[in-house]
Structures are given as structure tokens and as C-alpha cells.
Enzyme design. Structure first.
Site, PDB file in Angstrom:
ATOM      1  N   CYS A 105       0.816  -1.220   0.000  1.00  0.00           N
ATOM      2  CA  CYS A 105       0.000   0.000   0.000  1.00  0.00           C
ATOM      3  C   CYS A 105       0.849   1.269   0.000  1.00  0.00           C
ATOM      4  CB  CYS A 105      -0.942   0.010   1.203  1.00  0.00           C
ATOM      5  SG  CYS A 105      -2.041  -1.405   1.232  1.00  0.00           S
ATOM      6  N   HIS A 246      -3.160   7.058   3.635  1.00  0.00           N
ATOM      7  CA  HIS A 246      -3.581   5.824   2.964  1.00  0.00           C
ATOM      8  C   HIS A 246      -4.869   5.308   3.596  1.00  0.00           C
ATOM      9  CE1 HIS A 246      -3.921   1.811   1.580  1.00  0.00           C
ATOM     10  NE2 HIS A 246      -3.532   1.271   2.721  1.00  0.00           N
ATOM     11  N   ASN A 276     -10.235  -0.110   0.819  1.00  0.00           N
ATOM     12  CA  ASN A 276      -8.770  -0.034   0.767  1.00  0.00           C
ATOM     13  C   ASN A 276      -8.324  -0.513  -0.615  1.00  0.00           C
ATOM     14  OD1 ASN A 276      -6.020  -0.516   0.895  1.00  0.00           O
ATOM     15  ND2 ASN A 276      -6.054  -1.365   2.961  1.00  0.00           N
TER      16      ASN A 276
HETATM   17  N1  COA Z   1     -17.476  -9.162  10.661  1.00  0.00           N
HETATM   18  C1  COA Z   1     -17.867  -9.432  11.926  1.00  0.00           C
HETATM   19  N2  COA Z   1     -16.997  -9.733  12.904  1.00  0.00           N
HETATM   20  C2  COA Z   1     -15.683  -9.798  12.563  1.00  0.00           C
HETATM   21  C3  COA Z   1     -15.226  -9.546  11.270  1.00  0.00           C
HETATM   22  C4  COA Z   1     -16.176  -9.221  10.293  1.00  0.00           C
HETATM   23  N3  COA Z   1     -15.854  -8.948   9.020  1.00  0.00           N
HETATM   24  N4  COA Z   1     -13.880  -9.685  11.249  1.00  0.00           N
HETATM   25  C5  COA Z   1     -13.516 -10.004  12.501  1.00  0.00           C
HETATM   26  N5  COA Z   1     -14.607 -10.084  13.298  1.00  0.00           N
HETATM   27  C6  COA Z   1     -14.675 -10.398  14.716  1.00  0.00           C
HETATM   28  C7  COA Z   1     -13.538 -11.281  15.173  1.00  0.00           C
HETATM   29  O1  COA Z   1     -13.812 -12.643  14.942  1.00  0.00           O
HETATM   30  C8  COA Z   1     -13.467 -10.926  16.635  1.00  0.00           C
HETATM   31  O2  COA Z   1     -14.466 -11.618  17.324  1.00  0.00           O
HETATM   32  P1  COA Z   1     -14.220 -12.149  18.820  1.00  0.00           P
HETATM   33  O3  COA Z   1     -13.953 -10.927  19.626  1.00  0.00           O
HETATM   34  O4  COA Z   1     -15.499 -12.843  19.135  1.00  0.00           O
HETATM   35  O5  COA Z   1     -13.039 -13.069  18.728  1.00  0.00           O
HETATM   36  C9  COA Z   1     -13.828  -9.449  16.682  1.00  0.00           C
HETATM   37  O6  COA Z   1     -14.516  -9.186  15.445  1.00  0.00           O
HETATM   38  C10 COA Z   1     -12.625  -8.549  16.758  1.00  0.00           C
HETATM   39  O7  COA Z   1     -11.648  -9.014  15.836  1.00  0.00           O
HETATM   40  P2  COA Z   1     -10.360  -8.209  15.519  1.00  0.00           P
HETATM   41  O8  COA Z   1      -9.553  -8.919  14.479  1.00  0.00           O
HETATM   42  O9  COA Z   1      -9.695  -7.862  16.820  1.00  0.00           O
HETATM   43  O10 COA Z   1     -11.048  -6.934  14.891  1.00  0.00           O
HETATM   44  P3  COA Z   1     -10.438  -5.521  14.659  1.00  0.00           P
HETATM   45  O11 COA Z   1     -11.193  -4.522  15.407  1.00  0.00           O
HETATM   46  O12 COA Z   1      -8.949  -5.508  14.784  1.00  0.00           O
HETATM   47  O13 COA Z   1     -10.789  -5.303  13.133  1.00  0.00           O
HETATM   48  C11 COA Z   1      -9.668  -5.341  11.033  1.00  0.00           C
HETATM   49  C12 COA Z   1     -10.251  -6.172  12.157  1.00  0.00           C
HETATM   50  C13 COA Z   1      -9.052  -6.258  10.001  1.00  0.00           C
HETATM   51  C14 COA Z   1     -10.797  -4.519  10.419  1.00  0.00           C
HETATM   52  C15 COA Z   1      -8.619  -4.381  11.635  1.00  0.00           C
HETATM   53  O14 COA Z   1      -7.718  -5.108  12.439  1.00  0.00           O
HETATM   54  C16 COA Z   1      -7.860  -3.647  10.599  1.00  0.00           C
HETATM   55  O15 COA Z   1      -8.407  -2.834   9.882  1.00  0.00           O
HETATM   56  N6  COA Z   1      -6.546  -3.867  10.536  1.00  0.00           N
HETATM   57  C17 COA Z   1      -5.728  -3.194   9.592  1.00  0.00           C
HETATM   58  C18 COA Z   1      -5.920  -3.795   8.256  1.00  0.00           C
HETATM   59  C19 COA Z   1      -5.267  -2.997   7.198  1.00  0.00           C
HETATM   60  O16 COA Z   1      -5.260  -1.801   7.283  1.00  0.00           O
HETATM   61  N7  COA Z   1      -4.714  -3.669   6.211  1.00  0.00           N
HETATM   62  C20 COA Z   1      -4.103  -3.059   5.116  1.00  0.00           C
HETATM   63  C21 COA Z   1      -2.903  -2.341   5.551  1.00  0.00           C
HETATM   64  S1  COA Z   1      -2.280  -1.475   4.266  1.00  0.00           S
END
Ligand code: COA
Length: 327
Positions: A105, A246, A276
Site C-alpha cells: 500500500c 492511505h 482499501n
Molecule cells: N465481521 C464481523 N466480525 C468480525 C469480522 C467481520 N468482518 N472480522 C472479525 N470479526 C470479529 C472477530 O472474529 C473478533 O471476534 P471475537 O472478539 O469474538 O473473537 C472481533 O470481530 C474482533 O476481531 P479483531 O480482528 O480484533 O477486529 P479488529 O477490530 O482488529 O478489526 C480489522 C479487524 C481487520 C478490520 C482491523 O484489524 C484492521 O483494519 N486492521 C488493519 C488492516 C489494514 O489496514 N490492512 C491493510 C494495511 S495497508
């Protein structure tokens, strides 16, 4: 300078995503900040998106030729050859040097840094920098931790030689990488480590992401690289009129702005509509922000990114005067 962007017409809403995955519109909106993303049709490749954006950037710059084409992408049409020569050919620039740049990215800001270096060295006087991605080609539609996040699209700029202090000129870049986290966002198969014959399992051809780890590092790195880049330009953080971050997750941009003490109205966003789009994210946001009036001539702008690798990069510019952006 010229600036253009392109989104494939098909829009996929959160309701469409939630119809096939264990997720909800509300979760995607509140945890990521996305309502919809554009997804290219199967017959469309990254080069097709890149050409559309590049044509608009050339029209915007009012040029019919550039000296070099750099295409930032994580989703090239093929492993071999690079996609940039094909794009250059389709733009009618057949003999110009053209190459792909892979920095996840951060690819677009890396590529503008390389382009500025070529211009400063006198190697080129005009460089086309494109960020283009067909992320849908590498995202597992059954993986709820990646499928709601990514979208397809392209954006491009034409950079031209000029005075270092004129609006549109890129300031000093700050950039870096940390390969210790190479597996935080990666595609396990299809490369030389794990060639295609050993990766019959389709899942190895898709992006795997440790979302939480990425989130934490993204906030820290984007904050630091923004500070470094502003300092190198001689700007205090309060001097920044617009912070172009970004578009990875709306909460990442908010956390960065809060940490730096930058008011939200100075941090434009388009993630709600496009998701994204990896290396296309920054030029798409520049293009949309300019069109909707959030970027104005002579504003002090910092452009900042983070991605797979990990990689990060930021640069500064005064927003140009009289730029006609095409999207
Ligand atoms: N829908 C519903 N629930 C979801 C889900 C979805 N699409 N994805 C994850 N969950 C759940 C998980 O299973 C977890 O459940 P639990 O608490 O019962 O175990 C809960 O939501 C929290 O999961 P977590 O992975 O901690 O969520 P988060 O708040 O970190 O959000 C992302 C996940 C991927 C959205 C977030 O981590 C993120 O945006 N990370 C950066 C990604 C990114 O920017 N990538 C590109 C970089 S250039």
C-alpha cells in the site's frame, strides 16, 4: 503536474458482502469505515484500470508524452512480464522505460519518491506514476477478515521538472521498511518460496492478514513518518493544512490524526465509497479530494502511507495552482 483516477463501475455494498459472509453492514461501517467498494469485472485486469487513470492524468497535465512510467501495484497482470511496459504501450509511449514497483500500500508514495529522484538527477523531465490494483483478484471472498476491506481502482500523476519551491513540487521524502513483519500481510503461494505447483490449494493464492498487528503498526509508523516528512520540509504539525492518509481503515486515520493533534476536517477520506485500494489509495484520495474542493492551491499537504512489507513512506507538497483533475 497532472492527476487522474479511475474506478471500475461495479459497486459492491456491505449488504452484498454480508449476504455471503458472516458479517454485517454495521460491523464493517463501525470497525473499518467502509460502506461500499468498487470491484472490477473478471475480464478487467490491473493494466486496464491503470490505462484509464493514466489517460486522465495525461489529459490533466496536457501532455502526450512522458519520459518514464512507474506502476505501483501488488496485483500485476502477470508475474512476468511487468505490467508497466504493457501500460506504456497502450498509452502510445512504446519505447519509454517502464517498470513495476512493489511496496504494498506504500507503493504509490515509494514510486513518487523514485520519480522525484529521477527528475532531480536529470534522468527524466516528466514521469508518469500510477497506482493500480485489482485487489479482488487476490482476496478470498470467503475470508471475512479481508473481503470487506479491499477494493479495486487506479490513480495516476504526471510529475514534471520545475523549481523546488513551486506548488506541486514534491518535498523531501521519509520512507522505510521492516521485513520482520513480512508475514503480517502476505500471499503465501505462487512466488519462488512456494511456487505454483506446490500451491494447488487456492487459499495460498490469497492475501492473508494479521489485522490487529497491522493496525497497531500502521498507526505508529504513519504517525512517525508523517512527523519525519513534515520536519524535513521545515513544517510544524500545526502547519499541515491537509493530511492525505492511505485509506486502510477509517479508525487508523482517526488514531493518527488524534495522536498528531490534527483536526479531523484537515484529514480527507474516501474509504467509505472505495475501501482499501492498496497502491491506488493515495492517488484516488488526492483526486477525489481535489474534485470535492478539499484540496486548494498552495495548501500544505502531507501524503502518508503504510503497507505490506512492512513499508511506509511520506512526502510533502504545496497543492498546485490550476490543476484540472479528471476522475
Ligand atoms: N465481521 C464481523 N466480525 C468480525 C469480522 C467481520 N468482518 N472480522 C472479525 N470479526 C470479529 C472477530 O472474529 C473478533 O471476534 P471475537 O472478539 O469474538 O473473537 C472481533 O470481530 C474482533 O476481531 P479483531 O480482528 O480484533 O477486529 P479488529 O477490530 O482488529 O478489526 C480489522 C479487524 C481487520 C478490520 C482491523 O484489524 C484492521 O483494519 N486492521 C488493519 C488492516 C489494514 O489496514 N490492512 C491493510 C494495511 S495497508
Amino acid at each position: 503536474m497532472g492527476l487522474g483516477s479511475y474506478l471500475p463501475p461495479r459497486k459492491v455494498s456491505n449488504a452484498d458482502v454480508a449476504a455471503r459472509l458472516d458479517t454485517t453492514d454495521e460491523w464493517i461501517r463501525t470497525r473499518i469505515g467502509i460502506a461500499a467498494r468498487h470491484i472490477a469485472d473478471p475480464a478487467t485486469a490491473t493494466s486496464d484500470l491503470a490505462v484509464e487513470a493514466a489517460l486522465r492524468a495525461m489529459k490533466s497535465a496536457e501532455v502526450e508524452h512522458v519520459d518514464v512510467v512507474i506502476l505501483a501495484t501488488a496485483t500485476p497482470d502477470h508475474h512476468v512480464p511487468g505490467t508497466a511496459p504493457l501500460v506504456a504501450h497502450r498509452l502510445g509511449l512504446r519505447q519509454v522505460p517502464a517498470f513495476d514497483l512493489g511496496a504494498g500500500c506504500s507503493g504509490f508514495v515509494y514510486a513518487t519518491t523514485v520519480a522525484a529522484g529521477l527528475i532531480h538527477a536529470g534522468t527524466a523531465s516528466t514521469v508518469m506514476v500510477i497506482g493500480a490494483e485489482k485487489m479482488s483478484a487476490v482476496i478470498d471472498p470467503a475470508d471475512r477478515s479481508t473481503a470487506p476491506i479491499f477494493g479495486d481502482g487506479a490513480g495516476a500523476v504526471v510529475l514534471a521538472a520545475g523549481r523546488a519551491d513551486e506548488p506541486g513540487a514534491l518535498g523531501p521524502a521519509a520512507w522505510g521498511s521492516d521485513g520482520e513483519h513480512a508475514d503480517a500481510i502476505y500471499i503465501p503461494g505462487g512466488g519462488s518460496r512456494n511456487p505454483s505447483r506446490a500451491t494447488a490449494d487456492l487459499k495460498n493464492r490469497y492475501v492473508h492478514m494479521k489485522g490487529n498487528e497491522v493496525f497497531r503498526h500502521a498507526v505508529r509508523r504513519i504517525t512517525h513518518v508523517t512527523e519525519e516528512s513534515a520536519a524535513a520540509a521545515g513544517w510544524a504539525i500545526q502547519d499541515i493544512d491537509r493530511l492525505i492518509v492511505h485509506q486502510a481503515n477509517a479508525r487508523i486515520s482517526v488514531a493518527v490524526a488524534n495522536t498528531l493533534g490534527i483536526p479531523p476536517e484537515r484529514v480527507p477520506s474516501n474509504i467509505t465509497h472505495v475501501g482499501n485500494t492498496s497502491a491506488a489509495s493515495i492517488p484516488l484520495l488526492l483526486s477525489h479530494s481535489a474534485i470535492n474542493g478539499q484540496l486548494k492551491p498552495r495548501q500544505r499537504v502531507v501524503v502518508t502511507s503504510f503497507g505490506a512489507g512492512f513499508t511506509w513512506a511520506a512526502t510533502t507538497l504545496l497543492w498546485p495552482i490550476g490543476l484540472q483533475v479528471l476522475a
